[in-house]
Design an enzyme around this catalytic site. Structure first.
Site, PDB file in Angstrom:
ATOM      1  N   SER A 197      -5.310  -3.169  -6.235  1.00  0.00           N
ATOM      2  CA  SER A 197      -3.869  -3.374  -6.096  1.00  0.00           C
ATOM      3  C   SER A 197      -3.602  -4.851  -6.296  1.00  0.00           C
ATOM      4  CB  SER A 197      -3.401  -2.984  -4.694  1.00  0.00           C
ATOM      5  OG  SER A 197      -3.738  -3.995  -3.756  1.00  0.00           O
ATOM      6  N   ASP A 198      -2.385  -5.211  -6.647  1.00  0.00           N
ATOM      7  CA  ASP A 198      -2.003  -6.609  -6.550  1.00  0.00           C
ATOM      8  C   ASP A 198      -1.945  -6.940  -5.048  1.00  0.00           C
ATOM      9  OD1 ASP A 198      -1.191  -9.190  -7.102  1.00  0.00           O
ATOM     10  OD2 ASP A 198       0.282  -8.587  -8.605  1.00  0.00           O
TER      11      ASP A 198
END
Ligand SMILES: *[C@@H]1O[C@H](CO)[C@@H](O)[C@H](O)[C@H]1NC(C)=O
Ligand SMILES: *[C@@H]1O[C@H](CO)[C@@H](O)[C@H](O)[C@H]1NC(C)=O
Ligand SMILES: *[C@@H]1O[C@H](CO)[C@@H](O)[C@H](O)[C@H]1NC(C)=O
Ligand SMILES: *[C@@H]1O[C@H](CO)[C@@H](O)[C@H](O)[C@H]1NC(C)=O
Length: 776
Positions: free
Chosen positions: A296-297
């Site tokens: 994920s960011d």
């Protein structure tokens, strides 16, 4: 060989493990499976077994708590198995950087080569240069790891979102607005960093370093007028997704063989990217055969519940992302809530195991489970490769090859060397070092400002900052600058932007030069003996219409953020030791473009509502400078030497019809043609390129395709190939392009399918046009 671990005395375990830990804390790179430790007895340490089997074995030995702890970027050590901690988050956008958590410049290695910011490197349109840079970054990354200064070898680059809107604060990180360029850059970047060859196909299981294509997908709004990326819901049509937003990611995965992808913060048509099963699993893994890990960011899991309200509870958010196919979170939401997600039966163990197997497989491919890595293919890369002469030369070349000459009235440039006095004026002339690096920089080995670059060229250089507060320039000392300008033979103004104007989490709201910069330019130019040279440091474009039409501004250069040797590169261009050849990788829009909401994701113009469309492919409004624009100190010409066929009959598969404005259009669906047919069709073009000037130069040749009759939804034109060629004065060379009709002649229809339409086309290069007919 593989004794069960229980047959080894415990005391041996502990001492050997402590030893490993101690070593890891000093200069040894962290790794597992030392021959001196317990771990060789585990199947996961057996390098003769296939990696998926080793990863599965490892995961099967973990307790639930151990498993959950591994699902975040700061993965802790598992001492009982001899596994050191691992940091998933490192950065290498344009050089090994300590912007993430995995790299430290506090040991033997104190810095790394800082290449130009990507938007400038892009302007060289030279894929070999791009590859050479990422290969250098990959080797420097390994050297940092081998020196015991890296906690991980997973780098979260390249950024391959198209630079759709000129205001985007992170556009500087990309190669610009064209999807083909982004796709090709992603491929060579990944190949160079991971240890593959330029052509690809040499990458086996083992990775020099791991690249990560980000941000998947349709991410290009950071913080605009109070709306931020965490809550932004990008409304994207199937058509734009198919021929603008997705192609770079597809290429990055399929041709680049990237071992990582990052899902973006934003939602697309209501669904958060990290919770999108269709995107992560169906598209990336199943359709494109992605076999790496998905991160994920940073913080992108928590927002699914906390900010977007897409998931009702934290546990639901976690269940959503693992079901979608994400493997690791950058953040600690999972640390806090995964246990309860499991006990509430929302997060199945099978999905946790899948994620862990993907994660450990990457660490194994990086060679971190094969004992002391000095034995591995990349184990011998030493600190001498970091900031080596070759790498610095490459950084200089990249800056030189990217710099774009936008104006050169009466050949003001190059300026004569020596024996003249020069004033260097402006907020970016001696801007505190870091301006020339852009964002996500590391620690440069040496840093040369433009002012320093001028030493040795101009006998007598005077400097004046012009503005008191950097590029913001709310306060300017215009009269002082004017006085300085009056006294000298030549004036070089160094203006533009810096990270206070465009950066992550900060998009621009104004497209002109900030504050009093324009006034400063005008006043200084007016007072100078001769027309002045204007140098712009900026990632995104600025509307410099007034300088463009100001007779006292004789030369304009755009230098992006040129990296640690940018000052040398600029001086070499300004004084004629290098012939500029860069071309703009982005459209330069007029100021009033900002009337279009940044959040409007539509690529295509809509004449009914006055929406002008975006990028050179679809934008129909006036431009300050065009995509692909760039002058040089010489002139080049083209002529067509051969075109394999000027009529293309595509008679395989069925022909479809559509009607528009009572006109019937015949077309083929690329999907109907199938991969084999697509591969069998090709079109080759050979061009002669001549340098008519008296200076050698490097020249990018840009080949575009345009439909004879552009109908609604067709691009105005489309880049289909580019190559850079070096030519001596008076020299002619041949440049060849191979076009694949399925890829280069197709456009997306409204349903998101690629189609090849019948009709007449034009191949464009420079001001030349060559007709091409397609029948289906
Ligand atoms: C480098 O920094 C890290 C993290 O702050 C620290 O743990 C390590 O001991 C430092 N190394 C040296 C040689 O100072
Ligand atoms: C790239 O590297 C190769 C091998 O070192 C070299 O021959 C070539 O000239 C380089 N090209 C560019 C554009 O940097
Ligand atoms: C340029 O900047 C450097 C570092 O910020 C500083 O040391 C130097 O004095 C500056 N040069 C001039 C001429 O102001
Ligand atoms: C399709 O066109 C090729 C030449 O382009 C020709 O050789 C072939 O016979 C054609 N096939 C059909 C089914 O018309």
């Amino acid at each position: 060989m593989a004794l069960p671990p229980s047959s080894v005395p415990t005391a041996f375990f502990i001492t050997s493990f402590l030893l490993t830990l101690l070593l890891a804390e000093s200069t040894q790179p962290p790794h597992s499976c030392d021959s001196s430790s317990n771990s060789p007895y585990y199947a996961f340490c057996n390098s003769k077994l296939p990696i998926p089997q080793r990863a599965k074995d490892l995961v099967s030995r973990l307790t639930l708590d151990e498993k959950l702890a591994q699902l975040v970027n700061s993965a802790p050590a598992i001492p009982r198995l001899g596994i050191p901690k691992y940091q998933w988050w490192s950065e290498a956008l344009h050089g090994v950087a300590d912007a993430g958590l995995g790299i430290r410049f506090n040991g033997t290695i104190k810095s790394a080569t800082s290449f130009p910011q990507v938007i400038l490197t892009a302007a060289s349109f030279d894929q070999i240069l791009w590859y050479n840079i990422s290969k250098a970054i990959g080797r420097e990354a390994r050297a940092v790891y081998n020196a015991g200064q890296a906690l991980g070898m997973t780098f979260w680059a390249p950024n391959i979102n198209v630079f759709r809107d000129p205001r985007w604060g992170r556009g500087q990180e990309t190669v610009g607005e064209d999807p083909l360029m982004n796709a090709k850059y992603s491929v060579v970047y990944v190949r160079g960093l991971q240890g593959d060859s330029f052509e690809g196909g040499k990458l086996g299981e083992s990775l020099q370093a791991s690249a990560c294509c980000k941000h998947f997908t349709a991410y290009d709004v950071d913080q605009w007028k109070g709306l931020d990326r965490f809550v932004f819901d990008a409304r994207v049509s199937k058509q734009d997704l198919a021929d603008t937003y997705q192609p770079p990611f597809q290429s990055c995965i399929q041709q680049g063989r990237a071992s990582g992808i990052m899902c973006a913060y934003n939602r697309v048509n209501g669904v958060p990217n990290c919770a999108d099963f269709n995107l992560l699993t169906k598209t990336a893994r199943q359709q494109w055969k992605f076999d790496g890990y998905i991160t994920s960011d940073c913080g992108a899991v928590s927002i699914i519940h906390d900010k977007q309200g897409y998931a009702k509870t934290a546990e639901d958010a976690i269940a959503d992302v693992f079901r979608a196919g994400m493997d690791v979170e950058c953040g600690d939401y999972i640390t806090k809530h995964a246990k309860s997600a499991v006990s509430q039966k929302k997060l199945p163990i099978s999905q946790i195991d899948r994620a862990l197997q993907n994660l450990f497989a990457i660490r194994m491919r990086l060679g971190l489970f094969d004992g002391n890595p000095t034995k591995l293919p990349y184990g011998t890369i030493g600190p001498n490769e970091v900031c080596s002469k070759e790498h610095l030369q490459l950084a200089l070349e990249a800056a030189r090859d990217g710099i774009v000459l936008l104006k050169n009235t009466d050949s003001l440039l190059p300026l004569p060397k020596t024996s003249h006095s020069v004033a260097v004026i402006g907020p970016n002339a001696n801007a505190s070092s870091l301006v020339s690096l852009g964002n996500y920089y590391g620690r440069p080995c040496k840093l040369v400002t433009l002012l320093q670059g001028f030493e040795g060229y101009a006998k007598d250089t005077t400097y004046h900052p012009g503005c008191d507060d950097g590029p913001q320039c709310a306060s300017a000392r215009i009269e002082e600058a004017v006085e300085v300008a009056k006294r000298v033979d030549y004036v070089v103004l160094v203006m533009g932007l810096d990270q206070s104007q465009e950066r992550e989490s900060h998009d621009r709201e104004y497209l002109g030069l900030p504050g009093k910069q324009e006034e400063l330019i005008k006043s200084v130019a007016k007072a100078s003996k001769r027309p002045v040279v204007l140098v712009l440091l900026c990632g995104g474009p600025v509307d410099i219409t007034s300088a463009k039409f100001d007779n006292k501004v004789g030369g304009i250069l755009w230098a992006g953020y040129p990296g640690e040797l940018g000052g040398v590169a600029l001086a070499q261009v300004i004084f004629g030791d290098h012939n500029p050849g860069g071309k703009l990788p982005i459209t330069w829009y007029p100021k009033d473009f900002i009337r279009i909401p940044m959040t409007d994701m539509r690529m295509r113009a809509d004449s009914a509502s006055g929406y002008p469309g975006r990028t050179y492919r679809f934008y129909t409004g006036p431009k300050v400078y065009e995509f692909g624009y760039g002058l040089s100190y010489t002139k080049y010409s083209y002529n067509l030497l051969s075109l394999s066929q000027n009529t293309l009959h595509i008679n395989q598969s069925s022909t479809h019809l559509m009607t528009e404005n009572s006109e019937t259009i015949r077309y083929k669906l690329v999907a109907d043609l199938g991969e084999q047919t697509c591969q069998s069709m090709s079109l080759s073009i050979t061009l002669g390129v001549t340098n008519h000037g008296n200076m050698a130069g490097k020249h990018p040749v840009l080949l575009f395709l345009k439909k004879g009759q552009v109908r609604n939804g067709n691009p105005v034109k489309q880049l289909v190939g580019f190559q850079s060629v070096k030519l001596n004065a008076g020299e002619t060379a041949q440049v060849g392009f191979e076009l694949s009709p399925c890829e280069h002649l197709s456009v997306a229809n409204e349903a998101g399918s690629l189609v090849i339409e019948e009709g007449s086309y034009l191949l464009l290069v420079g001001d030349q046009e060559y007709p091409l007919k397609v029948t289906v």
